[in-house]
Design a protein around this motif. Structure first.
Motif, short mmCIF file in Angstrom:
data_model
loop_
_atom_site.label_atom_id
_atom_site.label_comp_id
_atom_site.label_asym_id
_atom_site.label_seq_id
_atom_site.Cartn_x
_atom_site.Cartn_y
_atom_site.Cartn_z
N HIS A 94 0.80 -1.21 0.00
CA HIS A 94 0.00 0.00 0.00
C HIS A 94 0.84 1.28 0.00
CE1 HIS A 94 -3.84 -2.13 0.65
NE2 HIS A 94 -3.11 -2.97 1.35
N PHE A 95 2.17 1.15 0.18
CA PHE A 95 3.01 2.35 0.22
C PHE A 95 4.46 1.96 -0.07
CE2 PHE A 95 3.41 0.47 4.34
CZ PHE A 95 4.67 0.82 4.80
N ASP A 96 5.32 2.96 -0.23
CA ASP A 96 6.73 2.72 -0.49
C ASP A 96 7.42 2.36 0.82
OD1 ASP A 96 9.36 2.68 -1.21
OD2 ASP A 96 9.46 4.76 -1.90
N ALA A 97 7.71 1.08 0.99
CA ALA A 97 8.31 0.61 2.24
C ALA A 97 9.83 0.71 2.23
CB ALA A 97 7.90 -0.85 2.50
N SER A 98 10.40 1.33 1.20
CA SER A 98 11.86 1.44 1.10
C SER A 98 12.38 2.73 1.72
CB SER A 98 12.29 1.38 -0.36
OG SER A 98 11.82 2.51 -1.08
N ARG A 99 11.49 3.64 2.10
CA ARG A 99 11.95 4.92 2.67
C ARG A 99 11.19 5.25 3.95
NH1 ARG A 99 8.77 9.47 1.60
NH2 ARG A 99 6.93 9.07 0.31
N ALA A 100 11.88 5.94 4.84
CA ALA A 100 11.24 6.40 6.08
C ALA A 100 10.29 7.52 5.73
CB ALA A 100 12.31 6.89 7.06
N ARG A 101 9.17 7.57 6.44
CA ARG A 101 8.20 8.61 6.13
C ARG A 101 7.26 8.84 7.30
NH1 ARG A 101 3.66 6.55 1.97
NH2 ARG A 101 2.68 8.40 2.85
N ALA A 102 6.71 10.03 7.33
CA ALA A 102 5.65 10.37 8.29
C ALA A 102 4.33 10.29 7.56
CB ALA A 102 5.87 11.78 8.83
N PHE A 103 3.34 9.72 8.20
CA PHE A 103 2.02 9.61 7.61
C PHE A 103 1.17 10.79 8.06
CE2 PHE A 103 3.44 5.22 7.42
CZ PHE A 103 2.99 4.82 6.18
N LYS A 104 0.78 11.61 7.12
CA LYS A 104 -0.08 12.74 7.45
C LYS A 104 -1.49 12.27 7.80
CE LYS A 104 2.99 15.89 6.74
NZ LYS A 104 3.55 16.64 7.88
N CYS A 105 -1.91 11.17 7.21
CA CYS A 105 -3.22 10.61 7.50
C CYS A 105 -3.05 9.16 7.92
CB CYS A 105 -4.15 10.68 6.29
SG CYS A 105 -4.48 12.36 5.71
N PRO A 106 -3.79 8.68 8.90
CA PRO A 106 -3.69 7.27 9.28
C PRO A 106 -3.99 6.37 8.10
CG PRO A 106 -4.93 8.51 10.91
CD PRO A 106 -4.73 9.43 9.73
N PRO A 107 -3.24 5.28 7.93
CA PRO A 107 -3.50 4.36 6.83
C PRO A 107 -4.80 3.58 6.98
CG PRO A 107 -1.83 3.46 8.29
CD PRO A 107 -2.11 4.87 8.75
N GLY A 108 -5.29 3.50 8.19
CA GLY A 108 -6.53 2.76 8.43
C GLY A 108 -7.28 3.42 9.57
N ASN A 109 -7.85 2.63 10.44
CA ASN A 109 -8.62 3.16 11.56
C ASN A 109 -7.74 3.21 12.81
OD1 ASN A 109 -10.45 3.92 13.46
ND2 ASN A 109 -11.84 2.21 13.16
N LEU A 110 -7.11 4.35 13.05
CA LEU A 110 -6.18 4.48 14.17
C LEU A 110 -6.86 4.27 15.52
CD1 LEU A 110 -3.21 5.12 14.76
CD2 LEU A 110 -3.84 7.54 14.92
N GLN A 111 -8.15 4.55 15.60
CA GLN A 111 -8.86 4.41 16.87
C GLN A 111 -8.88 2.97 17.37
OE1 GLN A 111 -9.90 7.03 18.71
NE2 GLN A 111 -8.87 8.20 17.10
N ASP A 112 -8.72 2.02 16.47
CA ASP A 112 -8.75 0.61 16.89
C ASP A 112 -7.54 0.25 17.75
OD1 ASP A 112 -11.17 -0.14 15.92
OD2 ASP A 112 -10.44 -0.86 14.01
N LEU A 113 -6.50 1.08 17.75
CA LEU A 113 -5.37 0.82 18.64
C LEU A 113 -5.79 0.88 20.10
CD1 LEU A 113 -2.30 2.74 17.15
CD2 LEU A 113 -2.49 0.29 17.56
#
Length: 257
Positions: A94-113
């Motif tokens: 779902h994303f470029d896993a070769s570079r470090a990055r900050a996610f501006k938007c949660p990739p899914g439902n962050l509340q489930d944490l």
């Protein structure tokens, strides 16, 4: 007013482990796992060895990228995921896993944490919550996703009994390869040299034993380290803190295995 220190939750699967609890300032470190850091509230700050600084509520750091973290007042989640696992590779699609990055938007439902802070949470239900967080159908596949069965056999051996590792020569012989060919294929397919992967699995084994109640000294010896100081140096180089950070207050530790 007396405040109760927060519980520390650790979830351990064959291909990943998850830490939930207070944050800490970490020294510069790198490890075999791909790492997700999530702030329950507020903003994280990660300093990459390259000089780049990442700030956001969710930050991803690939395998073997060196970084350090600044402490935050909020509780955090730190997910360490072995990149050769089938479950990680599905997430990485779902994303470029070769570079470090900050996610501006949660990739899914962050509340489930939030549900993962329950002391009665099971690994099976935790898998479903993590799947929701990452926007996936399910992630409970812990298989190793590498085509060469000889390397898979070596990885399975090291996952199950890293303390039994003797040498590259012995491990190569176990999977019927020359030492040089085995070392080349392992680095190419796993992304790290054999010895670094062995240290990663020995650390995981020592954590498993310590979470089961053994002292850090006993866990270190049983996992194949020379002594507790060797374990401490290894943990600092891999996750940036001493193992005592997790096991100093065992009454606060909630283990989900």
């Amino acid at each position: 007013m007396i405040t109760t220190p927060p519980k520390i939750h650790i979830y351990a699967w064959p291909d990943r482990f998850l830490y939930l609890g207070p944050s800490a300032k970490t020294t510069s470190h790198r490890n075999h796992a791909a790492t997700w850091l999530v702030a329950r509230q507020g903003v994280l700050r990660v300093n990459l060895a390259s000089g780049e600084v990442l700030e956001d509520e969710i930050i991803f750091v690939p395998s073997e990228v060196e970084f350090a973290t600044e402490p935050v007042t909020a509780l955090i989640a730190a997910l360490y995921w072995e990149p050769e696992s089938a479950s990680f590779k599905r997430v990485a699609e779902h994303f470029d896993a070769s570079r470090a990055r900050a996610f501006k938007c949660p990739p899914g439902n962050l509340q489930d944490l939030e549900g993962l802070y329950s002391t009665t949470m099971t690994l099976a239900i935790a898998d479903k919550l993590l799947a929701s967080v990452f926007g996936l159908r399910i992630i409970d596949d812990h298989a190793i996703s590498i085509a060469d069965k000889r390397i898979v056999a070596a990885l399975q051996f090291l996952r199950e009994a890293p303390q039994a590792y003797e040498s590259i020569d012995a491990l190569a012989d176990r999977v019927h390869l020359s030492s040089s060919r085995f070392a080349h294929l392992f680095k190419q397919m796993v992304g790290v040299p054999v010895r670094r992967y062995v240290l990663w699995q020995k650390m995981r084994r020592a954590f498993d034993l310590a979470m089961a109640g053994e002292s850090l000294t006993s866990a270190a010896l049983s996992a194949g380290f020379a002594d507790s100081a060797h374990l401490s140096r290894t943990v600092r180089s891999i996750i940036g803190v001493a193992p005592e950070f997790l096991f100093r207050h065992r009454d606060r530790l909630v283990v989900h295995q």
